[in-house]
Each structure stands twice: as C-alpha cells, then as structure tokens.
Motif scaffolding. Structure first.
Motif, PDB file in Angstrom:
ATOM      1  N   GLN A   1       0.835  -1.204   0.000  1.00 56.74           N
ATOM      2  CA  GLN A   1       0.000   0.000   0.000  1.00 56.74           C
ATOM      3  C   GLN A   1       0.870   1.253   0.000  1.00 56.74           C
ATOM      4  O   GLN A   1       0.595   2.217  -0.714  1.00 56.74           O
TER       5      GLN A   1
ATOM      6  N   LEU B   1       0.913   4.035  -2.705  1.00 55.68           N
ATOM      7  CA  LEU B   1       0.693   5.450  -2.397  1.00 55.68           C
ATOM      8  C   LEU B   1       1.852   6.304  -2.909  1.00 55.68           C
ATOM      9  O   LEU B   1       1.648   7.400  -3.434  1.00 55.68           O
TER      10      LEU B   1
ATOM     11  N   ALA C   1       1.504   6.568  -6.531  1.00 52.04           N
ATOM     12  CA  ALA C   1       0.415   7.497  -6.855  1.00 52.04           C
ATOM     13  C   ALA C   1       0.853   8.934  -6.612  1.00 52.04           C
ATOM     14  O   ALA C   1       0.637   9.822  -7.446  1.00 52.04           O
ATOM     15  N   SER C   2       1.509   9.142  -5.463  1.00 52.09           N
ATOM     16  CA  SER C   2       1.949  10.488  -5.115  1.00 52.09           C
ATOM     17  C   SER C   2       2.940  11.013  -6.149  1.00 52.09           C
ATOM     18  O   SER C   2       2.854  12.155  -6.609  1.00 52.09           O
TER      19      SER C   2
ATOM     20  N   ILE D   1       1.235  11.780  -9.412  1.00 52.15           N
ATOM     21  CA  ILE D   1       0.504  13.049  -9.380  1.00 52.15           C
ATOM     22  C   ILE D   1       1.475  14.227  -9.420  1.00 52.15           C
ATOM     23  O   ILE D   1       1.226  15.227 -10.093  1.00 52.15           O
ATOM     24  N   GLU D   2       2.589  14.078  -8.705  1.00 47.41           N
ATOM     25  CA  GLU D   2       3.573  15.162  -8.740  1.00 47.41           C
ATOM     26  C   GLU D   2       4.101  15.358 -10.160  1.00 47.41           C
ATOM     27  O   GLU D   2       4.268  16.494 -10.632  1.00 47.41           O
TER      28      GLU D   2
ATOM     29  N   ALA E   1       2.516  14.479 -12.884  1.00 49.17           N
ATOM     30  CA  ALA E   1       1.412  15.037 -13.668  1.00 49.17           C
ATOM     31  C   ALA E   1       1.307  16.542 -13.447  1.00 49.17           C
ATOM     32  O   ALA E   1       1.108  17.312 -14.397  1.00 49.17           O
ATOM     33  N   GLU E   2       1.479  16.935 -12.194  1.00 44.66           N
ATOM     34  CA  GLU E   2       1.388  18.369 -11.885  1.00 44.66           C
ATOM     35  C   GLU E   2       2.481  19.147 -12.617  1.00 44.66           C
ATOM     36  O   GLU E   2       2.229  20.192 -13.231  1.00 44.66           O
TER      37      GLU E   2
END
Lengths: 185, 166
Positions: free
Chosen positions: B122, B126, B129-130, B133-134, B136-137
């Motif tokens: 997990q 995570l 995923a984090s 997203i970073e 992607a940002e």
C-alpha cells in the motif's frame, strides 16, 4: 447584543443615509475597499478602536483612502465614522463594511462572485462569465478576480452559496484520493 | 578304736536331737522353703507364659507389619503408577498446549507478516500514486506555461462548467 446584528443595523442605517445623499454607490466602493484593508492590515481595527488617539486622526485612517471621491460621499462616510466613534462601536466597522456591500448588492440585484485563476482574466472572459451567470442582465454580475498559482490551471468561482471548482489542483486531488492518498495539496 | 564305736547314750541323745530338729524343720522350715520355691516356680511359669504370649504377640505384630508393609508397597506402587500416568498426561497436555500455542503464534506471525506486506504494498502504491501526481502536476504546469494555453484551458472549462446543458 450580537455583533453581527449590530453591524447589520449600522450597515442598514448607513445605506439609507447614503441613499438620501445619493452617495450609496460611492459608499459601496468605499466599503469594499475598507473591507479589503481590514483583511490586509491586521492592525487597522485595533488602531481605529484606540480611544487614546484623536478622533480626527482615527477618521482620517479611512477618509485618506478615498482622495478622489465626491466630497458629499466623503461627508457621509465621515459622519458615519463620527457616529461609530461616538457610540464606541469602532470594532463593528469591518462587519459593517461587509454587510453594507451585501445590502447594496441585494438592493440593486447585483450578483457578486469571486473568480480565481492563476493569471488575470481578460475582459472578454469576464464578460462571457457574466453572460453565462445572468444572461438577461449581465451588468448586474460583479466579479472580483483573485490570483492563486496553486490552482495549476482552470478556475474556481464562488457566487453566494454556490461554488464551481474547475481547477486542475482539485482534479489532481481527486485522482490522489482515488488512489487512497489522504492528504494531497 | 573306742573312738570309732558310738556310745549308746550319745547315740540316743543325738537321735533325739536329730528327731527334734527334724520335727522343727518339718514343721516350720521345709514348708516355707518349698512354698518359696513353688512361688518362684509360679512366677517363672508366669514369666515364661508372658514371654510366650509376647512372642506370640510379636509374631502377630510381625505378620501385621508384613501385611502393612505389603500394603504400603502396593499403595506405593499404585501411587507411582498413578503419578507416572499423571506425569504422562501432564506431559501430553503440555505438549498439546505448546503445539496449540505454537500454532497460534505461527498464525499470528503469518497474519502480521501478511499485514506488513500489504502495508508495504500500500505504501508503495501510495508513493507511486503520489509520484505520479507530482509528475502530472509538473507536466501540466509545463504544458500550461504559455499564457495562451492557460487562457484556452480556462475558457474551455468556463464553457464546460457554466454553460447550461441542453
């Protein structure tokens, strides 16, 4: 007595007084500026409420903000400040400014919204939003722009109790939540 | 030689004295002596009887002792047998309890390891995923760097969000 109720009554009285002197619109712009000053200058409320300072000097804190305004409008504001100081209700000034703006908008049917983006919107975009929000009477929509680079892209729009959030930050946050990330941004 | 021939007179008196002495002894001396001897005999007989009885009693006691000893030995054997059985039972129970405890510990450890593994997975998920997203940002920020693109996006989102749906 409830501070909000006191401020509401003072704001209502100020609006009536300003209407009688045809200064309600000027006062509306003044009150918005006063509310902004309260947010940006934390010591303003304490200074205005300081009884050891001369009354005129305390009034000048606000009156000096509006040099180009109609003298009649400035008189209305000056008289109102006198009243507040006399009644020792200086601490209600911030709430009065906010509630005056609300009452003015209610009276004139103005929709007030805060439009937040990462860069300043052009007039065409604001006009389009006004048209979308109130197609019959777009000039009755007042939009305030706020900058927030954290949005990454897109916008947020708050209008009364409604809020539209079309920012990329929120989209990414939702993606993060779907992956089980509890706190992201 | 005359000395060897008894004088009749002396003989007479000697016989008379002997007779008198004999009568006296027969009357008073001998009964007392024989009585005493008889009493002693009786005492000896009694003692002998008592000794026989004691011997008899001793023999009986010895028998009883043997019997008691036998009983004790039997009892001891029985107790030893019982204690052996009890020991075996206790050992068996302890073994079972230990096995049960061991199994529980094993299950618990396995469960903890499984949870650890899941938690680690997990955590990795995570982190991925984090990171995604970073990234992607950053990509989004890069793509929206030109002002025109940012404005286009806002314009499009305004249309999508605020335009009344047909």
């Amino acid at each position: 007595m409830n501070e909000g109720l006191i401020a509401s009554r003072y704001a209502g009285a100020l609006l009536q007084y300003a209407i009688e002197h045809h200064a309600d619109t000027d006062l509306y712009h003044m009150m918005k500026q006063v509310a902004d000053c309260y947010l940006n200058v934390p010591d303003l409320g304490r200074t205005f409420g300081n009884w050891t300072l001369d009354t005129e000097k305390r009034k000048a804190l606000f009156l000096d903000l509006f040099p180009g305004y109609n003298p009649q409008s400035l008189d209305v504001l000056s008289n109102f400040l006198d009243l507040l100081i006399r009644q020792r209700r200086e601490n209600a000034m911030h709430s009065v400014s906010l509630q005056y703006a609300d009452k003015y908008r209610d009276r004139h049917g103005i929709l007030y919204g805060v439009f937040t983006t990462t860069l300043p919107p052009d007039d065409g975009l604001l006009e389009k939003i006004r048209n979308l929000l109130n197609p019959g009477n777009p000039e009755k929509v007042e939009l305030e722009w706020k900058e927030d680079p954290d949005l990454i892209g897109g916008f947020t729009l708050t209008l009364g109790m409604n809020e539209w959030d079309a920012s990329l930050r929120t989209r990414l946050r939702e993606v993060g939540k779907s992956y089980g990330l509890k706190e992201f941004y | 030689m005359d000395l060897m021939i008894p004088d009749s007179g002396l003989l007479f008196w000697m016989l008379l004295a002997f007779g008198i002495l004999f009568v006296i002894l027969a009357r008073f001396g001998w009964p007392a002596i024989t009585g005493m001897v008889e009493r002693r005999n009786e005492r000896i007989d009694k003692a002998l009887a008592a000794a026989a009885a004691a011997r008899q009693l001793l023999a009986t006691l010895k028998l009883q002792e043997e019997k008691i000893l036998q009983q004790s030995r039997e009892e001891q054997e029985k107790l030893l047998e019982q204690s052996r059985a009890l020991r075996l039972q206790l050992i068996e129970e302890a073994k079972e309890a230990a096995e049960k405890e061991g199994q529980l510990l094993l299950d618990k450890t396995r469960e903890q390891l499984r949870l650890e593994k899941e938690e680690a997975l997990q955590e990795i998920r995570l982190q991925v995923a984090s990171l995604s997203i970073e990234i992607a940002e950053k990509l989004l920020r890069g793509q929206l760097e030109p002002e025109a693109k940012q404005r286009d996006l806002i314009d499009r989102l305004v249309d999508e969000t605020l335009k009344p749906r047909a």
